[in-house]
Design an enzyme around this catalytic site. Structure first.
Site, short mmCIF file in Angstrom:
data_model
loop_
_atom_site.label_atom_id
_atom_site.label_comp_id
_atom_site.label_asym_id
_atom_site.label_seq_id
_atom_site.Cartn_x
_atom_site.Cartn_y
_atom_site.Cartn_z
N GLY A 106 1.26 -1.58 -0.26
CA GLY A 106 -0.26 0.05 0.15
C GLY A 106 0.75 1.70 0.19
CB SER A 138 -1.36 8.77 15.89
OG SER A 138 -1.49 10.42 16.08
N GLY A 188 0.36 11.55 10.83
CA GLY A 188 -0.17 12.47 9.35
C GLY A 188 0.59 11.99 8.77
CE LYS A 232 -4.37 7.54 15.41
NZ LYS A 232 -5.04 7.57 14.69
CG HIS A 285 -4.87 9.41 19.31
ND1 HIS A 285 -5.47 9.84 18.22
CD2 HIS A 285 -3.70 10.21 19.38
CE1 HIS A 285 -4.63 10.46 17.68
NE2 HIS A 285 -3.49 10.69 18.63
CG ASN A 286 -8.02 8.48 15.70
OD1 ASN A 286 -6.90 8.52 16.07
ND2 ASN A 286 -8.25 8.74 15.09
CD GLU A 295 -7.53 13.23 15.14
OE1 GLU A 295 -6.77 12.03 15.73
OE2 GLU A 295 -8.00 13.31 14.66
CE1 TYR A 296 -12.42 12.06 14.98
CE2 TYR A 296 -14.61 12.87 15.09
CZ TYR A 296 -13.95 11.83 14.18
OH TYR A 296 -13.94 11.34 13.15
CE LYS A 305 -10.52 9.86 6.25
NZ LYS A 305 -9.13 10.57 6.63
NE ARG A 317 -14.83 16.38 13.83
CZ ARG A 317 -13.95 15.66 13.80
NH1 ARG A 317 -13.44 14.61 12.32
NH2 ARG A 317 -12.54 15.62 14.18
NE ARG A 343 -34.55 1.88 36.61
CZ ARG A 343 -32.93 1.48 36.99
NH1 ARG A 343 -33.41 1.29 38.59
NH2 ARG A 343 -33.35 -0.35 36.52
CG HIS A 396 -37.29 -1.36 37.38
ND1 HIS A 396 -37.08 -1.89 36.39
CD2 HIS A 396 -37.85 -0.15 36.93
CE1 HIS A 396 -37.83 -2.20 34.95
NE2 HIS A 396 -38.07 -0.94 35.08
#
Ligand code: 6PG
Length: 469
Positions: free
Chosen positions: A11, A133, A135, A187, A190-191, A194-195, A265, A292, A446, A452
């Site tokens: 790739g 990570s 880029g 990871k 991590h993202n 990041e967001y 993504k 987003r 509840r 409950h």
């Protein structure tokens, strides 16, 4: 030189080429191939031009590449996530020998990595899910890498992974965090962070731009200054640059010619989904994912701005308050990320070393920031209730900065400026410092509508309220 494995990479897109050049530059031998064979020749030329082709072997296809590699082999896949990875695994399987390793270096849902690990290892090969990570720049000159797989598989590739990783104070920003999906999960979190960090920064920009009427370049200069203090980080650094850049065609601020609809993504969404699934909530990360999604409803927002006729009020905030608010938001998003890691590590028996995660994130990756050294130190020290925000250092920081976050959120809310992530951070901190909350009412409801049962304050379980007498 790896401990044992001959290295291959499939790739040669942007990330694959950059990582390959990095591997070659660190003097490791590398076999490469690509789905479209003509790309291989172009890459070999590029490596030659950079004087890096000495240990490079290009092949026209996977079968030729694998045949040219002495076993045991380790083959890195740098291809789009999802079906292409499964298809490539199926192509590789008949070509490999026992002891060979497949490394998925893309972003992947860790559930899928667990499934693939089972499948590939049942056939006698080893499988590694590795988060990378940083880029293109990171891949070329040193990314942060988060590895999941068996200890044996890790020891076969450790030299090369540590050799090509970013370094912090001479230490490689790469480590093995546990079996199967552990690396891809680290990871993913991590993202998620990041967001959250990107959203917190964007909201802070919004208050300065649309509340205080500052220009992007003025705000960029403030971010540049902040990057020299407690907010020092890659994302603040690039935001300062982005805000001070001008569009070449129009001469306008570059951000002003960009449609305000954020792409994604899916990794941030995976973090939020996983948090909820694990019985946690990372509300700052969730707010960022939601923001987003809402951002992509541009037409609806244009309609809404006419229907509600709601101009945003002018604000007067000081930079120090905004800086402290952004810092607290960042601390909460890291803290929530680590809580999810902890919940997953317990559920999947991964034994993730959180201090190491923080250390690996100190360089090379998108969320690198000066806070991570303090986070690693906090995890090595005493953490009341396992909560990062209760560590001595962070508790003090939060005590000091909380009034500023409150002032910023209060002004934003009363002035009609959306700050979902900053407000979520405040909501989380306020909740975590409230000894007796309001879930007694939820439990009563509840029990009222569904019998409950609830736990009595005297410790008796499965109690019912007087509404059932
Ligand atoms: C990294 C990034 C990277 C991610 C992009 C885009 O650590 O280098 O996290 O892996 O793919 O940031 O993510 P979104 O398209 O979801 O924003």
């Amino acid at each position: 030189m790896t401990n044992s494995a001959t290295l291959g990479l499939f790739g040669l897109g942007t990330m694959g080429s950059a990582l390959s050049l990095n591997i070659l530059e660190k003097d490791f031998a590398l076999h490469v191939t690509n789905h479209e064979p003509e790309v291989v020749g172009a890459f070999v030329k590029e490596a030659e031009n950079e004087g890096l082709a000495g240990k490079l072997h290009g092949a026209d296809n996977l079968a030729d590449m694998v045949a040219a590699m002495a076993p045991p082999r380790a083959i890195i896949l740098m291809i789009p996530s999802g079906d292409p990875v499964d298809e490539t695994i199926e192509k590789l399987v008949p070509l490999l020998a026992k002891g060979d390793t497949i490394i998925d270096a893309g972003n992947a849902d860790f559930h899928v990595t667990r499934r693939r690990t089972k499948h590939v290892e049942a056939l006698g090969f080893t499988y590694i899910g590795m988060g990378v990570s940083g880029g293109e720049e990171g891949a070329r000159h040193g990314p942060a890498m988060m590895v999941g797989g068996s200890p044996a598989a890790w020891s076969g590739i450790r030299d090369v992974i540590e050799g090509i990783a970013a370094t912090f104070n001479g230490e490689p920003c790469a480590d093995h965090f546990g079996p199967d999906g552990a690396g891809h999960f680290v990871k993913t979190v991590h993202n998620g962070i990041e967001y959250a960090d990107m959203q917190l920064i964007a909201e802070t920009y919004g208050l300065m731009r649309y509340g205080q009427g500052q220009s992007p370049s003025e705000i960029g200069a403030v971010f540049e200054r902040w990057n020299k203090g407690v907010l020092e980080s890659y994302l603040v650094e690039i935001t300062a640059k982005v805000l001070q850049a001008l569009d070449v065609q129009t001469g306008k601020p570059a951000v002003d010619v960009i449609v305000d609809a954020a792409g994604q993504k899916g990794t941030g969404r995976w973090t939020a989904i996983e948090a909820v699934r694990l019985g946690q909530s990372a509300n700052v990360i969730e707010a960022a994912v939601a923001a987003r999604a809402w951002s992509s409803e541009g037409k609806a927002r244009v309609a809404g701005s006419a229907i509600f006729d709601a101009p945003r009020d002018a604000l007067v905030l000081n930079d120090a308050d905004l800086e402290a608010a952004l810092l607290l938001g960042r601390i909460v998003s890291y803290a929530q990320g680590f809580r999810i890691l902890d919940a997953a590590s317990t559920e999947y028996d991964w034994s993730i070393d959180y201090a190491r995660v923080a250390e690996v994130w100190r360089a090379g990756c998108i969320i690198r920031s000066s806070l991570l050294g303090d986070i690693a130190a906090a995890f090595r020290g005493d953490l009341p209730e396992g909560q990062l925000i209760f560590s001595k250092a962070f508790a003090q920081l939060i005590r000091d900065s909380l009034p500023a976050l409150r002032r910023v959120v209060a002004a934003a809310v009363s002035g009609g400026h959306p700050v979902p992530a900053l407000a979520s951070a405040l909501g989380f901190i306020d909740t975590m410092r409230t000894a007796r909350g309001t879930a007694d009412v939820i439990q009563a409801q509840r029990d009222f509508f569904g019998r409950h049962g609830f736990e009595h304050i005297d410790g008796r379980r499965d109690q019912h309220g007087p509404w059932w007498d």
